[in-house]
Design an enzyme around this catalytic site. Structure first.
Site, PDB file in Angstrom:
ATOM      1  N   HIS A 131       5.537   3.858  -6.355  1.00 27.41           N
ATOM      2  CA  HIS A 131       6.538   4.313  -5.382  1.00 27.41           C
ATOM      3  C   HIS A 131       7.114   3.114  -4.645  1.00 27.41           C
ATOM      4  CE1 HIS A 131       4.005   3.655  -1.842  1.00 27.41           C
ATOM      5  NE2 HIS A 131       3.005   3.979  -2.632  1.00 27.41           N
TER       6      HIS A 131
ATOM      7  N   SER B 123      -0.090   2.371  -5.797  1.00 29.37           N
ATOM      8  CA  SER B 123       0.762   1.434  -5.053  1.00 29.37           C
ATOM      9  C   SER B 123       0.461  -0.022  -5.399  1.00 29.37           C
ATOM     10  CB  SER B 123       0.631   1.674  -3.546  1.00 29.37           C
ATOM     11  OG  SER B 123       0.578   3.043  -3.275  1.00 29.37           O
TER      12      SER B 123
END
Lengths: 72, 247
Positions: free
Chosen positions: B148, B125
Site C-alpha cells: 500500500h 508494508s
C-alpha cells in the site's frame, strides 16, 4: 465511554512513564537481553536478542528467568 | 497476589539452580565433568523481524517491536564473524518506520554472506523490501503481504512540499523492491494503488502463491526449503559445489 476519532489510542491515553523505565536493554553474560523490573525489584528476562539459534536453547536465557543480582 | 508469589518462588528456584556451587557439583556428580559438551556452533544465524519495525519513535512497551538499532550491529557482527556462513531472516511484521525498514533492507542486501528470507504469517508494508532484500526469498503458503502507499502520522504540515516528500519516500521503497525482486515496476504500482481490495484503503493484500506469481518472492516454501537453499549458497561460496550437512 465511546470514542470516535482518527487519533490512535496512545495519543488519547498516554502510556504510563514507568512502563518505559521498567524495561531495559542490558548485556547479560555477553548477550543483549531485554529485562523488566518486577514489583519486588528483581530483573526478569523478557527477550533475548541474538542471531545465534543455539542461544535460544540455553536455559539461562529462557524468557521469564529472574537474573541473579550480582550479574546485573 | 498468589500468582505473583508463585512466580517469584519459581524464579527463585531457577536462580538457585543456575548459580552457586551446587549446580557445579551436580554436573560433576552426574557427568564426571564440569563442562557439558555443547552443540557445535551453528554456521547459519537467524535474524527475526517480528511485530512492528521500530524506528525514530519509541513505541509503548505493550507493542511487539523490532528495534532497528539492535539489528544493525548484529548484521555487522554477522559480516565480521568468519564462523557464520549464512543468515536466515524470519519475517512476521506489520510494517513500521519506512527509513528504519529501508536501513535494514539495505544492510541485508549489502551483506557479503548468503542470505535467505522466510515470510511467515505476514510481511506487510515495509516488510516487503526487507523480504526481497535477501539473495533468495521464501513465503509460506498462508502468509500475506500488504502492499500500500506510504503514510504519515503525527504533525503534517499542509503544504505541497509534504506531498512531494511523501512521493519521493514512496519512490525509494518502489525502487528498492523493483531492483531486488523480479516484479515489474508497473505491476508493483498497480498492486500498490489498487482500489477495492482492502476495506477503506488503497492497496492489495498478496497471498503466498500470488506473491511468487507476481515475481515479488522467489518461491513458496518454509524452513526446510530455506535451509536447503542457504546450504546450497554456502557450498557455492566455498567453491566446492558439495552440499553441506545440515546440522
Amino acid at each position: 465511554m465511546i470514542l470516535y476519532t482518527p487519533l490512535s489510542e496512545s495519543d488519547i491515553f498516554p502510556t504510563a512513564e514507568n512502563l518505559y523505565t521498567n524495561r531495559q536493554c542490558i548485556t547479560y553474560e555477553g548477550k543483549t537481553v531485554f529485562v523488566e523490573k518486577n514489583s519486588s525489584g528483581e530483573y526478569q528476562l523478557v527477550q533475548l536478542l541474538s542471531t545465534d539459534p543455539q542461544d535460544y536453547l540455553n536455559n539461562m536465557y529462557t524468557p521469564g528467568t529472574i537474573l541473579p543480582n550480582n550479574n546485573r | 497476589m498468589t500468582n505473583k508469589d508463585a512466580e517469584k518462588k519459581d524464579g527463585q528456584e531457577e536462580q538457585e539452580e543456575q548459580s552457586g556451587p551446587s549446580s557445579l557439583v551436580q554436573k560433576i556428580q552426574a557427568l564426571g565433568q564440569t563442562n557439558v559438551p555443547q552443540a557445535p556452533d551453528s554456521n547459519v544465524h537467524v535474524l527475526s523481524i517480528i511485530g512492528q519495525v521500530e524506528g525514530h519513535i519509541q513505541l509503548p512497551p505493550q507493542n511487539k517491536t523490532t528495534k532497528y538499532e539492535h539489528l544493525l550491529p548484529q548484521l555487522i557482527a554477522i559480516e565480521q564473524n568468519p564462523k557464520i556462513e549464512g543468515v536466515i531472516i524470519l519475517l512476521n511484521t506489520v510494517g513500521g518506520d519506512v527509513e528504519a525498514g529501508l536501513a535494514l533492507s539495505e544492510m541485508i542486501a549489502s551483506l557479503s554472506k548468503p542470505t535467505v528470507s522466510i515470510v511467515l504469517g505476514g510481511g506487510h508494508s515495509i516488510g516487503v523490501p526487507i523480504a526481497v532484500s535477501t539473495d533468495y526469498s521464501f513465503i509460506v503458503p498462508t502468509a500475506t503481504m500488504t502492499i500500500h502507499p506510504v503514510r504519515l502520522t503525527g504533525l503534517v504540515i499542509g503544504v505541497p512540499q509534504t506531498f512531494e516528500y511523501l512521493d519521493k519516500m514512496q519512490e525509494r521503497v518502489i525502487n528498492f523492491v523493483v531492483n531486488h525482486s523480479n516484479i515489474k515496476e508497473e505491476k508493483f504500482k498497480d498492486l500498490m494503488f489498487a482500489k477495492g481490495n482492502l476495506t477503506r484503503d488503497i492497496g492489495t493484500n498478496v497471498i503466498g502463491t500470488d506473491a511468487v506469481e507476481y515475481g515479488l518472492i522467489d518461491e513458496v516454501g518454509g524452513v526446510k526449503e530455506a535451509m536447503i537453499k542457504i546450504n546450497e549458497y554456502i557450498a557455492q561460496a566455498k567453491g566446492n559445489g558439495e552440499q553441506e550437512v545440515i546440522q
